[in-house]
Design a protein around this motif. Structure first.
Motif, PDB file in Angstrom:
ATOM      1  N   TYR A 166       4.169  -0.992  12.943  1.00 29.29           N
ATOM      2  CA  TYR A 166       2.870  -0.620  12.392  1.00 29.29           C
ATOM      3  C   TYR A 166       1.893  -1.049  13.465  1.00 29.29           C
ATOM      4  O   TYR A 166       1.823  -2.234  13.792  1.00 29.29           O
TER       5      TYR A 166
ATOM      6  N   CYS B 135       0.843  -1.201   0.000  1.00 22.70           N
ATOM      7  CA  CYS B 135       0.000   0.000   0.000  1.00 22.70           C
ATOM      8  C   CYS B 135       0.878   1.251   0.000  1.00 22.70           C
ATOM      9  O   CYS B 135       2.035   1.231   0.410  1.00 22.70           O
TER      10      CYS B 135
ATOM     11  N   GLN C 254       0.786   9.220  13.697  1.00 24.24           N
ATOM     12  CA  GLN C 254      -0.574   8.716  13.483  1.00 24.24           C
ATOM     13  C   GLN C 254      -0.865   8.834  11.987  1.00 24.24           C
ATOM     14  O   GLN C 254      -1.286   9.866  11.500  1.00 24.24           O
ATOM     15  N   SER C 255      -0.644   7.743  11.228  1.00 24.86           N
ATOM     16  CA  SER C 255      -0.736   7.800   9.768  1.00 24.86           C
ATOM     17  C   SER C 255      -2.161   7.677   9.240  1.00 24.86           C
ATOM     18  O   SER C 255      -2.394   7.935   8.063  1.00 24.86           O
ATOM     19  N   SER C 256      -3.092   7.269  10.073  1.00 23.61           N
ATOM     20  CA  SER C 256      -4.507   7.230   9.701  1.00 23.61           C
ATOM     21  C   SER C 256      -5.331   7.297  10.977  1.00 23.61           C
ATOM     22  O   SER C 256      -4.773   7.344  12.071  1.00 23.61           O
ATOM     23  N   ASP C 257      -6.652   7.254  10.842  1.00 21.27           N
ATOM     24  CA  ASP C 257      -7.482   7.302  12.048  1.00 21.27           C
ATOM     25  C   ASP C 257      -7.369   6.025  12.865  1.00 21.27           C
ATOM     26  O   ASP C 257      -7.693   6.013  14.047  1.00 21.27           O
TER      27      ASP C 257
ATOM     28  N   MET D 262       0.716   3.911   1.862  1.00 24.18           N
ATOM     29  CA  MET D 262       1.147   4.359   3.189  1.00 24.18           C
ATOM     30  C   MET D 262       2.387   3.597   3.642  1.00 24.18           C
ATOM     31  O   MET D 262       3.315   4.183   4.187  1.00 24.18           O
TER      32      MET D 262
ATOM     33  N   ARG E 187      -1.002   3.852  13.755  1.00 20.81           N
ATOM     34  CA  ARG E 187       0.142   4.714  13.996  1.00 20.81           C
ATOM     35  C   ARG E 187       1.407   3.951  13.613  1.00 20.81           C
ATOM     36  O   ARG E 187       1.440   2.715  13.656  1.00 20.81           O
ATOM     37  N   ARG E 188       2.425   4.689  13.227  1.00 20.36           N
ATOM     38  CA  ARG E 188       3.700   4.106  12.805  1.00 20.36           C
ATOM     39  C   ARG E 188       4.759   4.460  13.836  1.00 20.36           C
ATOM     40  O   ARG E 188       4.932   5.624  14.188  1.00 20.36           O
TER      41      ARG E 188
END
Length: 159
Positions: free
Chosen positions: A84, A32, A65-68, A34, A71-72
């Motif tokens: 991840y 993906c 916080q790469s999405s809701d 991301m 977090r990375r």
């Protein structure tokens, strides 16, 4: 799932180290966008560890916080991508390249193939550069990367 029951790993500079006392589940390559950006690469190899069997043994992780949902985790000092994480889950995903012995975990699947590079099948046909430590390609003189094993302290005194 891996048959081996203990793993350790770290970032490139050694500021963050971790240990897993248990197996890894679902080793895979994620294609993906991301994961590509988080790894700075064309894919990210990941595998899941139970939180109960995972521990940090040195340092603190920095988080993005790469999405809701996700977090990375990475080293705030050298930037190495390490985790991840879905905080609500009972597992944490480890970047397989950060393991001390990454060859012990062979990916068993791929995910998000719409982001996979269409030319991956051609990689084995690329020319091969000379091996390290030959007259054509000397080794770097000052390697500051943390070794692939635990150390009592890091960096070494005097560096």
């Amino acid at each position: 799932m891996s048959d081996v029951q203990a793993f350790s790993g770290d970032c490139q500079c050694g500021a963050v180290r971790y240990r897993i006392d248990g197996g890894l589940r679902y080793p895979h390559l994620c294609h993906c966008r991301m994961c590509q950006k988080a790894a700075g690469n064309y894919f990210m190899p990941l595998a899941a560890s139970s939180r109960a069997q995972f521990e940090l043994t040195r340092g603190e992780v920095s988080w993005f916080q790469s999405s809701d949902l996700v977090r990375r985790g990475f080293c705030g000092r050298c930037g190495t991508p390490l985790f991840y994480d879905l905080p609500e889950a009972d597992f944490i995903n480890i970047t397989l390249g950060s393991l001390d012995e990454p060859e012990r975990v062979k990916p068993e699947a791929q995910s998000n193939l719409t982001g996979k590079m269409h030319w991956f099948g051609e990689l084995d046909g690329l020319p091969v550069e000379p091996e390290p430590a030959t007259d054509d390609r000397p080794l770097p003189v000052n390697n500051r990367q943390h070794p692939d094993h635990d150390t009592a302290t890091w960096p070494p005194e005097g560096t």
